[in-house]
Write an enzyme that holds these catalytic residues in place. Structure first.
Site, PDB file in Angstrom:
ATOM      1  N   ASP A  95       0.826  -1.201   0.000  1.00  0.00           N
ATOM      2  CA  ASP A  95       0.000   0.000   0.000  1.00  0.00           C
ATOM      3  C   ASP A  95       0.865   1.256   0.000  1.00  0.00           C
ATOM      4  O   ASP A  95       2.028   1.228   0.415  1.00  0.00           O
ATOM      5  CB  ASP A  95      -0.894  -0.014   1.247  1.00  0.00           C
ATOM      6  CG  ASP A  95      -1.879   1.140   1.260  1.00  0.00           C
ATOM      7  OD1 ASP A  95      -2.241   1.608   0.166  1.00  0.00           O
ATOM      8  OD2 ASP A  95      -2.278   1.566   2.346  1.00  0.00           O
ATOM      9  N   ASP A  96       0.247   2.354  -0.432  1.00  0.00           N
ATOM     10  CA  ASP A  96       0.877   3.678  -0.350  1.00  0.00           C
ATOM     11  C   ASP A  96       2.220   3.735  -1.064  1.00  0.00           C
ATOM     12  O   ASP A  96       3.160   4.389  -0.596  1.00  0.00           O
ATOM     13  CB  ASP A  96       1.043   4.110   1.120  1.00  0.00           C
ATOM     14  CG  ASP A  96      -0.301   4.228   1.827  1.00  0.00           C
ATOM     15  OD1 ASP A  96      -1.284   4.549   1.138  1.00  0.00           O
ATOM     16  OD2 ASP A  96      -0.371   3.971   3.027  1.00  0.00           O
ATOM     17  N   CYS A 133      -7.858  -0.230  -0.892  1.00  0.00           N
ATOM     18  CA  CYS A 133      -7.232  -1.532  -0.685  1.00  0.00           C
ATOM     19  C   CYS A 133      -8.183  -2.717  -0.901  1.00  0.00           C
ATOM     20  O   CYS A 133      -7.859  -3.639  -1.641  1.00  0.00           O
ATOM     21  CB  CYS A 133      -6.580  -1.591   0.688  1.00  0.00           C
ATOM     22  SG  CYS A 133      -7.636  -1.073   2.042  1.00  0.00           S
ATOM     23  N   HIS A 193      -9.091  -7.915   5.041  1.00  0.00           N
ATOM     24  CA  HIS A 193      -9.937  -6.773   4.652  1.00  0.00           C
ATOM     25  C   HIS A 193     -10.818  -7.069   3.455  1.00  0.00           C
ATOM     26  O   HIS A 193     -11.261  -6.154   2.758  1.00  0.00           O
ATOM     27  CB  HIS A 193      -9.068  -5.535   4.388  1.00  0.00           C
ATOM     28  CG  HIS A 193      -9.794  -4.244   4.680  1.00  0.00           C
ATOM     29  ND1 HIS A 193      -9.370  -3.018   4.200  1.00  0.00           N
ATOM     30  CD2 HIS A 193     -10.916  -3.995   5.400  1.00  0.00           C
ATOM     31  CE1 HIS A 193     -10.181  -2.071   4.613  1.00  0.00           C
ATOM     32  NE2 HIS A 193     -11.128  -2.639   5.341  1.00  0.00           N
TER      33      HIS A 193
END
Length: 231
Positions: A95-96, A133, A193
């Site tokens: 991520d990011d 995400c 998630h």
């Protein structure tokens, strides 16, 4: 021995993301005819499949059934395994990170471990992030548009409308399911998630957990965020 499928997934909650994708195959096996080990009908026998139909149809009974045990012959269906030379598969989602961050893809941050893995396999460079995400991961593991997998938004913001209910339906086979049905051992480590938040409880149902979507083993956290230091 079954090959290994490992998913590492880690990304933050509600952060705009550009996700670099590494889908790395240690070796590439040519398409081959059915491979059988042992003697068909014995409990220890294994076989490969062509993978065109998942789950694979049950083979016809190869024994003999008489009115009595005398003259009858037992027969066990073979266990499905990957073909010889089948690749190990490592799928990483982070991520990011902009696409130009890791040195693996020409970025400015040295990532020597990823570089070594990439040199041993293949690089796929046409995967498109959804900037969130859960939706990105749903698209990644199913190979379909994130709305087709119920993830127009992250799980905590899901609604009771098609494409936004955070439910990956049975018509969306995950890469874990495909590999498992082809005889792979499959695992998922890190962030999930992609389970509806209303199904996090220990009473289940568990069909939307990684262990219910084709992954033999899951070790990680279910929701969108967790403490990375404790425990």
């Amino acid at each position: 021995m079954r090959k290994t499928r490992i998913v590492l997934s880690d990304c933050g909650l509600l952060q705009p993301v550009v996700v670099p994708l590494l889908f790395l195959l240690a070796t590439v096996a040519p398409v081959a005819a059915q491979q059988v080990t042992g003697v068909l009908g014995e409990p220890s026998a294994t076989t490969t499949i062509n993978g065109k139909q998942i789950p694979a149809p049950a083979p016809p009974f190869g024994g003999v059934i008489k009115e009595t045990l005398e003259g009858s012959k037992t027969w066990w269906p073979p266990r499905i395994v990957p073909p010889k030379g089948a690749p190990n598969v490592l799928l990483i989602m982070t991520d990011d990170q902009g696409y130009g961050v890791p040195s693996t893809f020409g970025g400015v941050i040295p990532t020597p471990a990823l570089d070594r893995i990439a040199k041993a396999g293949l690089r796929y460079t046409q995967f498109h992030s959804t900037a969130l995400c859960s939706p990105t991961r749903a698209a990644l593991i199913t190979g379909r548009n994130h709305h087709s997998g119920g993830f127009g938004v992250i799980t905590e913001l899901s609604t009771g409308f098609p494409g936004y209910n955070s439910i990956i339906g049975s018509d969306n086979a995950t890469v874990g399911r495909i590999l498992k049905e082809n005889g792979y051992a499959t695992s998922w480590f890190g962030k999930n998630h992609n389970t509806p938040s209303f199904q996090y409880g220990t009473s289940g149902p568990f069909d939307q957990w990684p262990s219910g979507m084709g992954f033999d083993y899951f070790y990680g956290f279910m929701g969108g965020e967790t403490d990375q230091w404790t425990p």
